[in-house]
Write an enzyme that holds these catalytic residues in place. Sequence first.
Site, short mmCIF file in Angstrom:
data_model
loop_
_atom_site.label_atom_id
_atom_site.label_comp_id
_atom_site.label_asym_id
_atom_site.label_seq_id
_atom_site.Cartn_x
_atom_site.Cartn_y
_atom_site.Cartn_z
N HIS A 79 0.81 -1.21 0.00
CA HIS A 79 0.00 0.00 0.00
C HIS A 79 0.85 1.26 0.00
O HIS A 79 1.97 1.31 0.51
CB HIS A 79 -1.01 0.01 1.16
N ASP A 81 0.00 4.34 1.26
CA ASP A 81 -0.12 5.30 2.36
C ASP A 81 0.66 4.87 3.59
O ASP A 81 1.01 3.70 3.77
CB ASP A 81 -1.60 5.52 2.73
N ASP A 142 6.22 0.62 6.65
CA ASP A 142 4.84 0.15 6.50
C ASP A 142 4.12 1.14 5.60
O ASP A 142 3.58 2.13 6.06
CB ASP A 142 4.18 0.07 7.88
N GLU A 176 -4.81 2.08 2.89
CA GLU A 176 -4.90 0.87 3.71
C GLU A 176 -4.96 1.21 5.18
O GLU A 176 -5.67 0.55 5.96
CB GLU A 176 -3.69 -0.03 3.42
N GLU A 177 -4.21 2.24 5.60
CA GLU A 177 -4.11 2.55 7.02
C GLU A 177 -5.42 3.08 7.61
O GLU A 177 -5.58 3.10 8.83
CB GLU A 177 -3.00 3.57 7.26
N ASP A 199 3.49 -6.94 3.59
CA ASP A 199 3.09 -5.89 4.53
C ASP A 199 3.31 -6.32 5.97
O ASP A 199 2.70 -5.79 6.89
CB ASP A 199 1.61 -5.53 4.29
N HIS A 381 4.69 2.83 12.64
CA HIS A 381 3.77 3.92 12.99
C HIS A 381 4.33 4.92 13.98
O HIS A 381 3.58 5.71 14.56
CB HIS A 381 2.43 3.37 13.54
#
Length: 410
Positions: A79, A81, A142, A176-177, A199, A381
């Site tokens: 992904h 984002d 990520d 996705e997030e 991922d 994150h």
Amino acid sequence: MKEELIKRFISYAEMDTQSDEDSDTCPSTPGQMALAHKLVEELQEIGLTEVTVDEHGYVMASLPANTDKDVPVIGFLAHLDTATDFTGTNVRPQVVENYDGNDIVLNEALNIVLSTKSFPELSGYKGHTLITTDGTTLLGADNKAGIAEIITAMVYLLEHPEIEHGKIRVAFTPDEEIGRGPHKFDVAAFGASYAYTVDGGPLGELEYESFNAAAAKISFHGVNVHPGTAKGKMIHSSKIAMAFHLRLPSGEAPEFTDGYEGFYHLISMQGNAEHSKLHYIIRDFDREHFENRKSHISAIVDEFKSTYGADNVVLEMNDQYYNMREKIEPVRQIVDIAQEAMEGLGITPVIRPIRGGTDGSQLSYMGLPTPNIFTGGENFHGKFEYASVDVMLQAVQVIVEIARLSALKA
């Protein structure tokens, strides 16, 4: 290959592609579309075919088969984002060559240190090349590590035509997030029999179980009156919200659960005397327990409606994704191929449930069974996020080996 992989990853990481759940566009932020167009150019340059990007930022491309065997079309996805939890603006990745196993000073001026005491797994990467943040942003491994690994694997297959493989499809998806990754994904156009999201986290991760997931937002409406004359008149919405939260089991929260244990997680809270809002995510691997958690939230809301008035407590709750194991178990061979690929490369597969979700959670229910494999990232994150280039290279090898085995077994 190593230097190309590092260069590729850093170029993606430096682009701000954080998604935005308050946006109703797709992609939710313009940075994602910018990365999508960059990837289109790159995919065309390396020689992939059928390279497309649609108005929603979904990138797709093909590596044609180099065998006449009837091999199922397989896919690899990542992904665009990055997470909303911590800033992704002005990401400045730092490369640590031949890591010595000690603490890493990310930002001397701000005294931000990636320490082995706080993150004991860090010392296990001694001798690796690491990519870290500068302590002021997330890194974006990520899932930009996954993007870099997929593209690098495609380059490798193009440069090594002696490795037989069927047609391979790759895709890079937005948002996705914030749980919307597959919402506008065209499974039919993708045309794969099955796929893998790249991922995951540390070396060997292989996941085909995810949470069942829902989001709940509860709004509370009170009555604000000057505190000097508030007796018998003020109804403080924030205090009602706090009382609501205390009705949930305190031990069933992320900080107290692991393995197959589910939870209620308070994502955010805003409010004052007049208006307040609580935002939760609800997670459980077991579908019955998941439904019971949602019912528990609803029951408390109904009780508070009875006490404070039906219009003063408002619940918005919706399912986000479901445990993909239900859809992958009937085609378990796709997990077995990934497991065999890892073992053949001397990697010990770590098969465990995802305490979260990937695009595969939704795609599996859309007719595209999609387990998840590792990327080499850690501490996603946040400012202590980092990635091992050595493990990223192993992820590239796993992608190549999955492609080879899929053709060999056809």
